[in-house]
Write an enzyme that holds these catalytic residues in place. Structure first.
Site, PDB file in Angstrom:
ATOM      1  N   SER A   1      -9.993  -0.367   7.001  1.00  8.16           N
ATOM      2  CA  SER A   1      -9.421  -0.249   5.652  1.00  8.16           C
ATOM      3  C   SER A   1      -8.719  -1.475   5.097  1.00  8.16           C
ATOM      4  O   SER A   1      -8.378  -1.487   3.917  1.00  8.16           O
ATOM      5  CB  SER A   1      -8.447   0.928   5.610  1.00  8.16           C
ATOM      6  OG  SER A   1      -9.189   2.101   5.423  1.00  8.16           O
TER       7      SER A   1
ATOM      8  N   SER B   1      -9.759   1.953   2.760  1.00  9.11           N
ATOM      9  CA  SER B   1      -8.850   2.683   1.893  1.00  9.11           C
ATOM     10  C   SER B   1      -7.833   1.797   1.171  1.00  9.11           C
ATOM     11  O   SER B   1      -7.217   2.260   0.209  1.00  9.11           O
ATOM     12  CB  SER B   1      -8.102   3.744   2.698  1.00  9.11           C
ATOM     13  OG  SER B   1      -7.307   3.150   3.698  1.00  9.11           O
TER      14      SER B   1
ATOM     15  N   LYS C   1       0.845  -1.199   0.000  1.00 13.32           N
ATOM     16  CA  LYS C   1       0.000   0.000   0.000  1.00 13.32           C
ATOM     17  C   LYS C   1       0.879   1.247   0.000  1.00 13.32           C
ATOM     18  O   LYS C   1       1.912   1.276   0.686  1.00 13.32           O
ATOM     19  CB  LYS C   1      -0.921  -0.031   1.236  1.00 13.32           C
ATOM     20  CG  LYS C   1      -1.958   1.082   1.280  1.00 13.32           C
ATOM     21  CD  LYS C   1      -2.895   0.906   2.479  1.00 13.32           C
ATOM     22  CE  LYS C   1      -3.950   2.005   2.566  1.00 13.32           C
ATOM     23  NZ  LYS C   1      -4.882   1.812   3.708  1.00 13.32           N
TER      24      LYS C   1
END
Ligand code: GLN
Length: 446
Positions: free
Chosen positions: A151, A127, A52
C-alpha cells in the site's frame, strides 16, 4: 505552510486527496517555528507533510476512511507523528485511503475517490492513494503511508513518486490503526530518494509502546547517498517477469537493469519459487489478523453507533453492519472462517507454513545478493471501477509487493519510466535493516 494550503485548495477539486485539512493548527505551528531563534531549528523545521488517515493524530479527526470512525478524535498521536512533530515538520492534514487500508485503488474509502495525479480518469492506487496523489500533485513535499501488502509502493508507482516500506520493526506501529499486525509498517512517500531517507530518519527507532519495534540503532539513512554502486550485486526474480506483467513494465525493468549495469552493478536472474503463493497466504493471514483487530469496533468504544437498537446485541450487530463497508466485511468473514475450529489447521496454520517457505526463498537470495530488483505492479494505474468487479483479479495485482511484507523485508518504489503517459515504478527489495543500501542504489538510479 500558508502557500501550501493555497495550492492544496486550488488542486483539491481535481485530486480529492484529503479527508481533513488542519489549517488552523498547522499555521499556528508554522508561526511558532517562524518566531523561534534560528539556532533552535531542526533541519526539517517548517516542512509540510500529509498523514494517511489510519495514523492517529491527537485532536485531529482520524477516520481510516471508514464510516465506523466518522467522528473519531484521538486523545493521543501515533509515535511516528510525534517524531515528525519533534523534527519540526508541520502536518497539513489527513489523507484519503481505502477503508482500514483494505484495497489497492482508494475506492473503498467511505468519503471520496482520490484521482491519480497524472490522469484523473485513473485510480491513484492504494491503499495509500491520498498520500501518493498529494505528493505527486505537489500539494505536500512528503507524506506518511502504511504498507501491509504493497500500500505504499503500489500507489507510489502509480503516481511516479518514491515510496519506502521499511523493514518490519523499523518504525513504531503505535497509533497506526491495526489492519494486520504482523505485516503493517508506516513509511515515507516523497518526490525524491533523498527526501525519503530524511523522513525515514525522522520516524524510525525503538518505541517501548510497540513491542515489535526493533532495538537496533537507527543509522542516518542518507549515509550512503551519493556513493557509487560499483560491485553491488542485484538479483531479478524470474517469477516477477512473467506474462502477467505488462510488456511495457517488463521493458522498464530491463532498462533499469541496463542502468544499474552501467553504474557498475552486476545483475543476475534469481528465483523466489514460493513467492507465487504470496497472495493466497496473505489473504488468509491478513484477513485473520484483521478479523481479530477489528473486533474493537463494537459501537461502544469508538465512532459510529447505530440508531436502530433495542438491545445489546443490536448495538454490536447493527453498528458493525452499518459502519463497515463491503470490502471490510469480506475480510472479516474470510478471517473469521480461517481462524474457526476445524478450519484453523487447513488455512491459518498452513498459511504460516507457506509464509516460512517464502521467507526462506528471500534468505537464500540474500546470501549472494545485495538487492532484489523487479516491477512494483503488473500494470500501471487503471480505470475507476476495475477493482470492484472481481475481487480475486484485484487481489492478484498485489502479487509483486505482498511477498516482501510476508518476509518483513524493506521494499521501495522508484520512478522508472512511463507507459502511455502513466508512471511505472521499479521495486527495490533489501535485506532486513538494509534500507541505507536501497537508498544508495535508488539515488544512483534516480
Ligand atoms: N491491496 C492489499 C489489500 O487490499 C494491500 C493493502 C495494504 O498494503 N494496506 O489488502
Amino acid at each position: 505552510v500558508k502557500s501550501g494550503f493555497d495550492y492544496i485548495k486550488e488542486t483539491e477539486p481535481t485530486i480529492d486527496a484529503f479527508i481533513t485539512l488542519s489549517e488552523e493548527k498547522a499555521l499556528a505551528e508554522a508561526k511558532k517555528i517562524d518566531e523561534s531563534p534560528r539556532s533552535d531549528l531542526t533541519p526539517l523545521a517548517g516542512i509540510p507533510i500529509g498523514i494517511k488517515d489510519n495514523i492517529v493524530t491527537k485532536a485531529v479527526l482520524t477516520t481510516a476512511a471508514s464510516k465506523m470512525l466518522y467522528n473519531f478524535n484521538p486523545i493521543y498521536s501515533a509515535t511516528a507523528v510525534e517524531k515528525l512533530e519533534s523534527a519540526g515538520l508541520v502536518s497539513m492534514g489527513k489523507l484519503n485511503m481505502d477503508e482500514f487500508a483494505m484495497g489497492s485503488s482508494t475506492e473503498t474509502s467511505y468519503f471520496k475517490k482520490t484521482k491519480n495525479a497524472w490522469d484523473q480518469t485513473k485510480v491513484p492506487g492504494g491503499s495509500s492513494g491520498g498520500s501518493a496523489a498529494s505528493v505527486a500533485a505537489g500539494q505536500v513535499p512528503a507524506s506518511l503511508g502504511s504498507d501491509t501488502g504493497g500500500s505504499i509502493r503500489q500507489p507510489a508507482s502509480f503516481n511516479g513518486i518514491v515510496g519506502m516500506k521499511p523493514t518490519y520493526g523499523r518504525v513504531s506501529r503505535y497509533g497506526l490503526i491495526a489492519f494486520s499486525s504482523s505485516l503493517d509498517q508506516i513509511g515515507p512517500m516523497t518526490r525524491t530518494v533523498e527526501d525519503n531517507a530524511m523522513i525515514l530518519n525522522a520516524i524510525s527507532g525503538h518505541d517501548a509502546k510497540d513491542s515489535t519495534s526493533s532495538r537496533r540503532d537507527t543509522p542516518d539513512f542518507t549515509n550512503l547517498i551519493g556513493q557509487d554502486i560499483k560491485g553491488m550485486k542485484i538479483g531479478v526474480p524470474k517469477e516477477f517477469m512473467g506474462e502477467g506483467v505488462h510488456p511495457d513494465i517488463r521493458q522498464a525493468v530491463k532498462e533499469a537493469v541496463k542502468t544499474f549495469e552501467a553504474l557498475g552493478a552486476t545483475v543476475d536472474e534469481v528465483s523466489l519459487p514460493n513467492a507465487v503463493y504470496g497472495v493466497e497466504v496473505y489473504y488468509i493471514i491478513a484477513s485473520s489478523e484483521a478479523s481479530s483487530n477489528l473486533q474493537r469496533f463494537d459501537g461502544i468504544r469508538y465512532g459510529y453507533r447505530s440508531e436502530n437498537i433495542s438491545n445489546l446485541e443490536d448495538v454490536y450487530v447493527n453498528s458493525r453492519s452499518e459502519g463497515f463497508g463491503s470490502e471490510v466485511k469480506r475480510r472479516i468473514m474470510l478471517g473469521t472462517f480461517s481462524l474457526s475450529a476445524g478450519f484453523y489447521d487447513a488455512y491459518f496454520r498452513k498459511a504460516g507454513q507457506v509464509r516460512t517457505l517464502i521467507v526462506n526463498d528471500f534468505k537464500k537470495v540474500f546470501e549472494n545478493y545485495d538487492l532484489i530488483l523487479g516491477p512494483v505492479s503488473p500494470t500501471v494505474a487503471f480505470e475507476f471501477g476495475a477493482a470492484q468487479d472481481d475481487p480475486i483479479t484485484a487481489y492478484m495485482r498485489d502479487i509483486l509487493t505482498i511477498p516482501v511484507n510476508l518476509a518483513g523485508l524493506p521494499g521501495m518504489s522508484v520512478p522508472g519510466g512511463f507507459s502511455e503517459g502513466l508512471p511505472i515504478g521499479i521495486q527495490l527489495i533489501g535485506n532486513h535493516f538494509d534500507e541505507e543500501k536501497m537508498y544508495q542504489a535508488a539515488y544512483a538510479f534516480e
